[in-house]
Design a protein around this motif. Structure first.
Motif, PDB file in Angstrom:
ATOM      1  N   LEU A  51       1.077  -1.171   0.027  1.00 58.24           N
ATOM      2  CA  LEU A  51      -0.134  -0.245   0.064  1.00 58.24           C
ATOM      3  C   LEU A  51       0.729   1.180  -0.156  1.00 58.24           C
ATOM      4  CD1 LEU A  51      -2.917  -0.773   2.510  1.00 58.24           C
ATOM      5  CD2 LEU A  51      -3.015  -1.232   0.143  1.00 58.24           C
ATOM      6  N   SER A  52       0.698   2.089  -0.960  1.00 55.20           N
ATOM      7  CA  SER A  52       1.556   3.486  -1.170  1.00 55.20           C
ATOM      8  C   SER A  52       1.152   4.335   0.108  1.00 55.20           C
ATOM      9  CB  SER A  52       1.221   4.079  -2.421  1.00 55.20           C
ATOM     10  OG  SER A  52      -0.382   4.617  -2.077  1.00 55.20           O
ATOM     11  N   GLY A  53       1.985   5.308   0.209  1.00 49.86           N
ATOM     12  CA  GLY A  53       1.902   6.126   1.168  1.00 49.86           C
ATOM     13  C   GLY A  53       0.746   7.172   1.138  1.00 49.86           C
ATOM     14  N   LYS A  54       0.305   7.123  -0.140  1.00 49.16           N
ATOM     15  CA  LYS A  54      -0.982   8.122  -0.182  1.00 49.16           C
ATOM     16  C   LYS A  54      -2.310   7.190   0.238  1.00 49.16           C
ATOM     17  CE  LYS A  54      -3.807  10.743  -3.602  1.00 49.16           C
ATOM     18  NZ  LYS A  54      -4.851  10.369  -2.821  1.00 49.16           N
ATOM     19  N   LYS A  55      -2.245   5.803  -0.425  1.00 48.94           N
ATOM     20  CA  LYS A  55      -3.498   4.960   0.027  1.00 48.94           C
ATOM     21  C   LYS A  55      -3.631   4.682   1.600  1.00 48.94           C
ATOM     22  CE  LYS A  55      -5.236   3.554  -4.165  1.00 48.94           C
ATOM     23  NZ  LYS A  55      -6.262   3.957  -4.592  1.00 48.94           N
ATOM     24  N   SER A  56      -2.173   4.627   2.244  1.00 49.30           N
ATOM     25  CA  SER A  56      -2.363   4.540   3.790  1.00 49.30           C
ATOM     26  C   SER A  56      -2.828   5.501   4.639  1.00 49.30           C
ATOM     27  CB  SER A  56      -0.960   4.174   4.099  1.00 49.30           C
ATOM     28  OG  SER A  56      -0.462   2.949   3.453  1.00 49.30           O
ATOM     29  N   ALA A  57      -2.389   6.570   3.808  1.00 46.41           N
ATOM     30  CA  ALA A  57      -2.742   8.195   4.605  1.00 46.41           C
ATOM     31  C   ALA A  57      -4.290   8.347   4.298  1.00 46.41           C
ATOM     32  CB  ALA A  57      -2.059   9.127   3.948  1.00 46.41           C
ATOM     33  N   ASP A  58      -4.856   7.842   3.216  1.00 47.48           N
ATOM     34  CA  ASP A  58      -6.216   7.854   2.804  1.00 47.48           C
ATOM     35  C   ASP A  58      -7.168   7.269   3.629  1.00 47.48           C
ATOM     36  OD1 ASP A  58      -6.062   9.879   1.114  1.00 47.48           O
ATOM     37  OD2 ASP A  58      -6.041   8.847  -0.661  1.00 47.48           O
ATOM     38  N   LEU A  59      -6.510   5.880   4.207  1.00 49.18           N
ATOM     39  CA  LEU A  59      -7.230   4.736   4.872  1.00 49.18           C
ATOM     40  C   LEU A  59      -7.181   5.537   6.443  1.00 49.18           C
ATOM     41  CD1 LEU A  59      -8.644   2.142   5.300  1.00 49.18           C
ATOM     42  CD2 LEU A  59      -6.399   1.182   5.716  1.00 49.18           C
ATOM     43  N   VAL A  60      -6.123   5.882   6.786  1.00 48.45           N
ATOM     44  CA  VAL A  60      -5.915   6.388   8.068  1.00 48.45           C
ATOM     45  C   VAL A  60      -6.919   7.720   8.194  1.00 48.45           C
ATOM     46  CG1 VAL A  60      -4.541   7.928   9.835  1.00 48.45           C
ATOM     47  CG2 VAL A  60      -3.704   5.730   8.709  1.00 48.45           C
ATOM     48  N   LYS A  61      -7.084   8.534   7.241  1.00 48.29           N
ATOM     49  CA  LYS A  61      -8.103   9.660   7.595  1.00 48.29           C
ATOM     50  C   LYS A  61      -9.317   9.111   7.511  1.00 48.29           C
ATOM     51  CE  LYS A  61      -5.235  12.845   4.740  1.00 48.29           C
ATOM     52  NZ  LYS A  61      -5.020  13.402   3.437  1.00 48.29           N
ATOM     53  N   THR A  62     -10.025   8.077   6.655  1.00 49.67           N
ATOM     54  CA  THR A  62     -11.033   7.644   6.686  1.00 49.67           C
ATOM     55  C   THR A  62     -11.381   6.920   8.097  1.00 49.67           C
ATOM     56  OG1 THR A  62     -10.873   7.066   4.350  1.00 49.67           O
ATOM     57  CG2 THR A  62     -12.718   5.862   5.646  1.00 49.67           C
ATOM     58  N   MET A  63     -10.249   6.253   8.635  1.00 42.82           N
ATOM     59  CA  MET A  63     -10.487   5.525  10.096  1.00 42.82           C
ATOM     60  C   MET A  63     -10.810   6.483  11.026  1.00 42.82           C
ATOM     61  SD  MET A  63     -10.867   2.331   9.360  1.00 42.82           S
ATOM     62  CE  MET A  63     -11.512   2.751   7.775  1.00 42.82           C
ATOM     63  N   GLN A  64     -10.024   7.633  10.895  1.00 37.90           N
ATOM     64  CA  GLN A  64     -10.272   8.752  12.068  1.00 37.90           C
ATOM     65  C   GLN A  64     -11.652   9.324  11.931  1.00 37.90           C
ATOM     66  OE1 GLN A  64      -6.927  11.116  10.506  1.00 37.90           O
ATOM     67  NE2 GLN A  64      -5.601  10.515  12.176  1.00 37.90           N
ATOM     68  N   ALA A  65     -11.953   9.474  10.749  1.00 38.40           N
ATOM     69  CA  ALA A  65     -13.619  10.139  10.488  1.00 38.40           C
ATOM     70  C   ALA A  65     -14.325   9.058  11.037  1.00 38.40           C
ATOM     71  CB  ALA A  65     -13.831  10.275   8.925  1.00 38.40           C
ATOM     72  N   PHE A  66     -14.286   7.691  10.723  1.00 35.97           N
ATOM     73  CA  PHE A  66     -15.110   6.710  11.384  1.00 35.97           C
ATOM     74  C   PHE A  66     -15.119   6.641  12.853  1.00 35.97           C
ATOM     75  CE2 PHE A  66     -15.141   3.744   7.304  1.00 35.97           C
ATOM     76  CZ  PHE A  66     -15.704   4.636   6.581  1.00 35.97           C
ATOM     77  N   SER A  67     -13.846   6.794  13.467  1.00 33.91           N
ATOM     78  CA  SER A  67     -13.941   6.809  14.728  1.00 33.91           C
ATOM     79  C   SER A  67     -14.719   7.896  15.439  1.00 33.91           C
ATOM     80  CB  SER A  67     -12.281   7.029  15.393  1.00 33.91           C
ATOM     81  OG  SER A  67     -12.152   6.838  16.738  1.00 33.91           O
ATOM     82  N   LYS A  68     -14.483   8.982  14.957  1.00 36.53           N
ATOM     83  CA  LYS A  68     -15.246  10.176  15.322  1.00 36.53           C
ATOM     84  C   LYS A  68     -16.745   9.920  15.270  1.00 36.53           C
ATOM     85  CE  LYS A  68     -11.904  12.953  16.546  1.00 36.53           C
ATOM     86  NZ  LYS A  68     -11.649  13.315  17.930  1.00 36.53           N
ATOM     87  N   LEU A  69     -17.363   9.449  14.019  1.00 37.13           N
ATOM     88  CA  LEU A  69     -18.580   9.074  13.989  1.00 37.13           C
ATOM     89  C   LEU A  69     -19.060   8.172  15.022  1.00 37.13           C
ATOM     90  CD1 LEU A  69     -19.058   8.989  10.106  1.00 37.13           C
ATOM     91  CD2 LEU A  69     -20.088  10.430  11.530  1.00 37.13           C
ATOM     92  N   MET A  70     -18.468   7.073  15.147  1.00 38.35           N
ATOM     93  CA  MET A  70     -18.813   5.933  16.244  1.00 38.35           C
ATOM     94  C   MET A  70     -18.762   6.683  17.540  1.00 38.35           C
ATOM     95  SD  MET A  70     -17.207   2.469  15.245  1.00 38.35           S
ATOM     96  CE  MET A  70     -15.541   2.884  15.254  1.00 38.35           C
ATOM     97  N   GLU A  71     -18.033   7.587  18.134  1.00 38.52           N
ATOM     98  CA  GLU A  71     -18.185   8.513  19.006  1.00 38.52           C
ATOM     99  C   GLU A  71     -19.265   9.230  19.334  1.00 38.52           C
ATOM    100  OE1 GLU A  71     -15.207  11.675  21.286  1.00 38.52           O
ATOM    101  OE2 GLU A  71     -14.050  10.272  19.888  1.00 38.52           O
TER     102      GLU A  71
END
Length: 295
Positions: A51-71
């Motif tokens: 996984l490239s740095g860009k794809k990994s970063a996009d995944l992390v940003k998505t997971m951060q958003a999901f984490s906030k939404l679940m909160e």
């Protein structure tokens, strides 16, 4: 009470937040919010096995958003699973650690057999005749999970590295197709009649396009007609004329090919589409974990 389910697939990443309903000892769920982000991790994973740095970063940003939404939704329990693309990426474990550090989400990369089991846990079988024989067919971006059931019991289950993104990237092999054909023929030869149950975003979309009513199954003929119809449009027209999402318009063609091929090899004349997927199965497994008496 609310549970969360995260599915990190080869084409898209999904978050399902579900309301848990307890009624006279039985526990069920109602979908509250479903969010889908088309990250296409498979393009990196199947071509570069990384996984490239860009794809990994996009995944992390998505997971951060999901984490906030679940909160915000006050989710009390969740599971996050990654499938074929993350299985194939050699830096998958590093990305899992990054997601934990940056988004505080515990992510697990699961093998195909477990993926098939969770999809089955979606309880798509509840409204069908258990005396009959069924082949569950789940087509994803990186893999196809097949599970054969007879009289309510699982006979065989296997995951194959054949998926829509993998096909678009020419990363599917003749050897794997032959393995899938042999598995199907060997495990279905003793059954005279087998019905299909299709899960995954593409078959859900195909079913919607078919305009079938009252949960009637999709016949092989209808699926083939849909395939011919969709193939007659360019990718651009599938988006602009038919109104398909950009990340659905290309994968729906190879998805059709996989479903039709499996149906032909198993001699399946029609396929039920309960419009469930991995996220539904994840919620069901959380219910069975937290409410064992209800399962």
């Amino acid at each position: 009470m609310r549970y969360g389910a995260i599915d990190i697939g080869s084409n898209a990443v999904r978050l399902l937040i579900a309301d848990i309903i307890e009624n006279n000892g039985s526990v069920s769920f109602k979908k509250n919010t479903l969010i889908r982000v088309p990250l296409r991790l498979g393009d990196d994973a199947f071509l570069d096995h990384h996984l490239s740095g860009k794809k990994s970063a996009d995944l992390v940003k998505t997971m951060q958003a999901f984490s906030k939404l679940m909160e915000v939704y006050k989710v009390t329990d969740y599971k996050a699973y990654a499938t074929s693309a993350m299985r194939e990426a050699k830096n998958g474990d590093e990305v899992v650690k990054l997601v934990k550090t940056e988004a505080n989400i515990d992510l697990e990369i699961i093998h195909g057999q477990k993926e098939a089991g969770i999809i089955y846990a979606s309880h798509a079988e509840l409204n069908i005749d258990k005396s009959k024989n069924y082949l569950y067919i789940d087509v994803g971006g990186g893999s196809t999970e097949l599970s054969l059931f007879s009289a309510g019991e699982m006979w065989a289950s296997r995951s194959f590295n054949i998926g829509t993104i993998r096909m678009l990237d020419n990363q599917d092999t003749e050897e794997t197709w032959n393995e899938m054909r042999d598995f199907i023929r060997e495990n279905t030869k003793q059954f005279k009649v087998i019905l299909g149950i299709g899960t995954g975003g593409n078959i859900n979309k195909l079913y919607k396009l078919s305009e079938e009513k009252d949960k009637a199954p999709l016949t092989f003929g209808k699926l083939k007609a849909l395939y011919t119809y969709l193939s007659s449009f360019s990718l651009k027209d599938r988006i602009n004329v038919l109104g398909l999402n950009q990340d659905r318009a290309d994968v729906i063609i190879p998805a059709c090919e996989i479903y039709m091929t499996v149906m032909k090899w198993a001699n399946i004349k029609s396929i039920y589409v309960p419009t469930v997927g991995l996220v539904d199965g994840i919620i069901q497994t959380l219910i069975e974990k937290n409410h064992p008496k209800s399962s």
